[in-house]
Design an enzyme around this catalytic site. Structure first.
Site, PDB file in Angstrom:
ATOM      1  CG  ASP A   9      44.055  42.489  34.592  1.00  0.00           C
ATOM      2  OD1 ASP A   9      43.692  41.539  34.459  1.00  0.00           O
ATOM      3  OD2 ASP A   9      44.139  43.249  33.482  1.00  0.00           O
ATOM      4  CG  HIS A  60      48.293  40.493  32.221  1.00  0.00           C
ATOM      5  ND1 HIS A  60      47.238  40.830  31.316  1.00  0.00           N
ATOM      6  CD2 HIS A  60      48.534  41.698  33.056  1.00  0.00           C
ATOM      7  CE1 HIS A  60      47.150  42.292  31.330  1.00  0.00           C
ATOM      8  NE2 HIS A  60      47.915  42.815  32.507  1.00  0.00           N
ATOM      9  CG  HIS A 155      44.780  46.242  38.080  1.00  0.00           C
ATOM     10  ND1 HIS A 155      43.564  47.145  37.701  1.00  0.00           N
ATOM     11  CD2 HIS A 155      45.366  46.242  36.978  1.00  0.00           C
ATOM     12  CE1 HIS A 155      43.527  47.424  36.454  1.00  0.00           C
ATOM     13  NE2 HIS A 155      44.698  46.622  35.793  1.00  0.00           N
TER      14      HIS A 155
END
Length: 214
Positions: A9, A60, A155
């Site tokens: 992400d 996102h 991440h």
């Protein structure tokens, strides 16, 4: 053969994402990246590299904002811009979307359904954004928590959205040791696109909450 989905992400980040892509290429592993629109627009070359190396790219939001703090019009406009940007960068329609922090709202759900996008959450996290963690702790958490069919959330960016400075570097360092271990345990790495297509039906049957259908 067991299966899992690696997802990342908040990127792309020019400092960390290329290092992660180098590692994935070295290990012959594909993943799914849920990118923040403004970062993707700033580094289109990284999105192009993701696509060319077999990874799946999802959305996102444009600015990584909490859906519960956004007005209906802001959510509507975010989806419109995100969808257009995704097509410009990838040449394909946006298929997968992860809401920031996993938080949706009725208005966000409305647009997910309208645009026929799959909302994707996760099964496994390793708290890789925390300031007090280490690559060893991240690796241990992944090894302890992984299971057949798991959707893992990590991440490759996030310092501007609450993650600790340098956190993505620790995630990459953890994966240097964890990916070979996962391979040794018999895990196959799927992209979200492969996961949805049912490349490994058993893994899909075994998964818990990683995929949420709109």
């Amino acid at each position: 053969m067991r299966s899992l989905v690696l997802t990342f992400d908040d990127g792309p980040d020019v400092r960390y994402t290329p290092l992660l892509l180098d590692l994935l290429k070295h290990e012959n592993v594909t993943a799914t990246f849920f990118v923040v629109g403004r970062h993707a627009a700033a580094h289109p070359e990284l999105i192009h590299r993701m696509i060319s190396e077999g990874h799946t790219v999802g959305g996102h939001t444009m600015r990584h904002q909490n859906a519960l703090l956004c007005t209906p019009s802001a959510i509507r406009d975010d989806f419109k811009v995100s969808i257009r940007l995704h097509r410009e960068l990838t040449g394909t329609a946006l298929r997968f979307f992860r809401p920031p922090w996993g938080i949706s709202s009725p208005f966000m759900n409305r647009y997910i359904k309208k645009y026929q996008i799959q909302r994707v959450l996760w099964d496994v996290m390793a708290e890789d954004w925390e300031s007090q963690t280490t690559s060893g702790i991240i690796s241990s958490k992944l090894k302890d928590r992984v299971f057949d069919g798991a959707v893992i959330c990590l991440h490759d960016a996030g310092e501007d959205t609450g993650g600790a400075k340098g956190a993505p570097r620790r995630t990459i360092d953890a994966l240097i040791h964890t990916i070979p271990w996962l391979k040794a345990q018999g895990y196959q790495f799927l992209t979200m696109e492969q996961y949805i297509k049912g490349v490994d039906a058993h893994a899909i049957q075994q998964r818990k909450k990683g995929l949420v259908w709109p």
